[in-house]
Scaffold this active site. Structure first.
Site, PDB file in Angstrom:
ATOM      1  CB  SER A 595      -0.964  -0.038   1.190  1.00  0.00           C
ATOM      2  OG  SER A 595      -1.994   0.901   1.034  1.00  0.00           O
ATOM      3  CG  ASP A 670      -6.555  -3.091  -3.931  1.00  0.00           C
ATOM      4  OD1 ASP A 670      -7.419  -2.408  -3.367  1.00  0.00           O
ATOM      5  OD2 ASP A 670      -5.354  -3.091  -3.591  1.00  0.00           O
ATOM      6  CG  HIS A 702      -5.506  -2.625  -0.153  1.00  0.00           C
ATOM      7  ND1 HIS A 702      -4.617  -2.254  -1.140  1.00  0.00           N
ATOM      8  CD2 HIS A 702      -5.092  -1.980   0.975  1.00  0.00           C
ATOM      9  CE1 HIS A 702      -3.721  -1.424  -0.633  1.00  0.00           C
ATOM     10  NE2 HIS A 702      -3.979  -1.251   0.645  1.00  0.00           N
TER      11      HIS A 702
END
Length: 725
Positions: A595, A670, A702
């Site tokens: 991320s 995601d 994600h």
């Protein structure tokens, strides 16, 4: 715990949940009568949780409620429930949420096939609403315990706990693309507001949010890994990209039986965030309204009888507003019997507590100093105490303190070093302390609220995996960056058989705001990827760079309109410090992250090519114009006003500097950091004639969930570092 490293940690150990030592009771609650604790726990060490009770009188535990059969698999969850759990980063199955009714002593148990009530011990769960035609979302008791509310098919409903048909009490959203009673995506993901409706204290009314996202273009996520096409092969999301329109939000109040809605005035500017909503003891409603730039926060009070709105206070920041959950209305202020409230502010540069009267006039600060309050654990209005969690002695720890509303020095109530999370009992006599440190797995202790002394150990169950794996304790270190700023890091040393160094080194990075990774907690010890890589002869390093949380606004502020700059130089300074200590081989340094950490891994490879030779970037944000409004604009401003800053903060702007090896990892469904980020980066790499490697997971969001896919990912990441460092 002083154990030598075990060089034989298996890759399969990296994907087992719960982590070693982390199968700990969660969601602890005192029963309304204070006689026992309830909690969620998996007795077989798996992910399916059951509801237990702990008798405070005799110290015994027993199973209270087993989950329904459908709750043990994610395949039985609705898309709405899957996305809710994604927002919470929740992996557990079985019973994942329950709610006590303080008035009736009943419990509400949401399950994938409906809503159930726990009425009394020894009785089976009573079905309240099962096998609904449409998914039930966000169910709650009314304060008097006589009603249950929930959102279904975009509308708010209530039904009596005694049984009967649900009644729809809002209108106008179903089939229009709007919702009544649900928090919008930005509120859930970026503002930590999970709810979209709130019962009045007398159980007669409900405040709710109407959300209109119909003007936000649809962003389609395709399930490209599915065998079949058609229904379920795609998802449409109204995703507000930075600089683009946000959801339009209205705050209304409706009677429990439905009827006309009283819409409340949130101000002249309709491009705002509704950050928080709370009913006050006097029957009025309070709301926190944040401007689009997230530099101004207003606390508003609504008098529903007169329709008048007044502003109680305004917070202004030239950095940004960090939202909190520390607004606590008080029925009586100490000494004068008037109402008031507790509020938290970062006006001094550190988040502290303040006491206000009912008109928004500050009475006194309750805490102060170069440290911050993390949260309010509870208030004892009778004895004039507020209990709070804070990093007073060290930013690597969190402890429970209490301070008098009349003003005094805080008193620490958690004696053991490390990180603590607490639950206070209703009578404010005792509290549950979940305590952990890097050398100590979590345990649960019952303590006195008077002085913090231990009353009983509730949970201290050994995990045989800890002994089998012989996980070494990471070393927490401090260093100064090139500007002399103090930074905290953690080192995972390789086994002694690999020599004293210098070692090939891998940096594990997150680096983004609102996060802190180097703390004295057990999670540091059970970072299984870091432990595995260290067991293979790598030195693994973590560093909380500037911009990270719990160090005050001045520590966070350098990333304002400047993401991917100071964080990179701090991480590079961390590696240089390791080299100077003789620990790191300067030409054999890699970095990985997910991320924001994926963004950082790619940026470090590009902007600090003389320091980093290999990067694994998982689910990276590659250009901030492709991420959402709430998060991105808080730190970067609007792209219309800061186009140059957005460009310089993108990975694509620096591709010409990349010299090392890059592995990109992403889940194709995601819905948070879209695969589009990696695709755009790949296009840039092709244009710049830069080599890259790509690892895709067609059915992951994600947060990768499937064990076989995660094992494959860990194999590929480990091999990548072994082959290239």
């Amino acid at each position: 715990m002083s154990l030598s490293p075990n060089p034989n940690i298996e890759l399969n150990d990296l994907v087992q949940f719960p982590l070693p030592g982390m199968n700990v009771p969660g969601a602890l609650r005192f029963s309304p009568d204070g006689r026992f604790l309830t909690y969620l726990f998996s007795p077989d060490g798996g992910m399916v949780r059951q509801l237990y009770r702990y008798d405070l009188a005799d110290g015994t535990s027993r199973l209270l409620i087993a989950p329904t059969a459908q709750s043990g698999s994610e395949e039985n969850l609705s898309l709405e429930e899957k996305l809710r759990r994604e927002r919470l980063r929740q992996r557990e199955l079985g019973i994942t949420r329950y709610e006590w009714s303080v008035k009736t002593g009943q419990m509400l148990i949401p399950q994938p096939d409906g809503l159930y009530l726990f009425v009394a011990e020894g009785e089976p769960l009573r079905p309240l609403l099962t096998n609904p035609a449409k998914p039930i979302q966000d169910a709650h008791f009314s304060p008097d315990g006589q009603w249950v509310s929930f959102v279904q098919d975009a509308e708010l409903h209530v039904m009596p706990t005694a049984g009967g048909e649900p009644q729809q009490i809002t209108r106008g959203a179903r089939g229009t693309g709007k919702t009544n009673g649900l928090a919008e995506y930005i509120a859930q993901e970026e503002l930590a507001r999970r709810r979209g409706y709130w019962w009045s204290p007398d159980s007669q009314k409900l405040a709710f949010v109407e959300v209109d996202e119909t003007h936000i273009p649809v962003y389609r996520v395709m399930h490209l890994g599915k065998d079949a096409v058609g229904e379920g092969a795609q998802e449409d999301h109204r995703y507000p990209f930075a600089g683009m329109p946000n959801a339009k939000v209205r705050l209304g109040v409706v009677g429990r039986a439905g009827g006309d809605v009283q819409w409340l005035d949130l101000g002249d500017d309709d491009d705002i965030y509704l950050a928080r909503v709370k009913w006050l003891p006097n029957g009025r409603l309070a709301a926190q309204v944040l401007n689009r730039e997230q530099s101004q926060l207003d606390l508003l009070e609504f008098d529903l009888e007169t329709g008048q709105t007044r502003r109680l206070l305004r917070e202004i920041s030239d950095v940004w507003i960090n939202l909190h959950h520390m607004f606590r209305p008080l029925k009586q202020l100490p000494g004068n019997g008037e109402s008031g409230f507790i509020w938290a502010s970062e006006r001094t540069g550190f988040q502290h507590l303040y006491l206000y009267d009912a008109d928004g006039r500050e009475i006194r600060p309750l805490t102060q100093g170069n440290w911050q309050v993390d949260s309010v654990a509870g208030v004892d209005a009778k004895n004039n105490f507020v209990y709070f969690m804070a990093a007073k002695e060290s930013p690597t720890e969190s402890h429970l303190y209490r301070v008098s509303l009349l003003g005094d020095e805080p008193q620490r109530l958690t004696p053991e070093p490390g990180m603590h999370s607490v639950v206070l009992d209703v009578k404010r006599n005792q509290f549950v302390d979940v305590q952990q440190a890097s050398e100590q797995p979590p345990s649960i202790v019952l303590r006195s609220l008077a002085d913090g002394r231990s009353l009983n150990t509730i949970f201290n169950q050994p995990d045989e995996r800890i002994v089998q794996l012989r996980l070494p304790t990471p070393e927490i270190v401090t260093l100064q960056n090139r500007e002399g700023v103090l930074l905290y890091g953690a080192i995972y040393h390789p086994p002694a058989s690999f020599g004293e160094g210098p070692h090939p080194t891998i940096v594990s990075v997150y680096g983004g705001p609102h996060a802190q990774r180097v703390t004295n907690n057990w999670f540091l010890a059970v970072d299984m990827r870091a432990q595995y890589l260290a067991s293979q002869g790598f030195l693994v390093f973590k560093l909380d760079n500037q911009g990270s949380a719990r160090r005050g606004l001045a520590f966070e502020a350098p990333i304002k309109h400047n993401m991917g700059s100071i964080e990179v130089t701090d991480q590079a300074d961390g590696v240089r410090w390791l080299v100077a200590q003789g620990l790191a081989a300067p030409k054999r340094v890699g970095i990985y992250g997910w991320s924001y950490g994926g963004y950082m891994a790619a940026m470090c490879l590009a902007k600090a090519a003389d320091t980093f030779q290999v990067a694994v970037a998982g689910a990276p944000v590659t250009h901030w114009d492709g991420y959402d409004t709430g998060y991105t604009e808080r730190y970067m401003g609007l792209p219309q006003q800061n186009a140059d800053e957005y460009e310089v903060s993108s990975v694509m702007h620096h591709l010409d500097k990349i010299e090392g090896k890059l592995l990109l990892v992403h889940g194709l469904i995601d819905e948070n950091v879209h695969f589009r980020h990696t695709a755009r980066l790949v296009n840039g790499l092709i244009a710049a004639r830069k080599r890259y490697d790509l690892l895709l997971f067609p059915d992951e969001r994600h947060m990768p969930r499937k064990a076989d896919g995660r094992l494959y990912m860990e194999e590929q990441i480990a091999s990548y570092f072994k082959e290239n460092l």
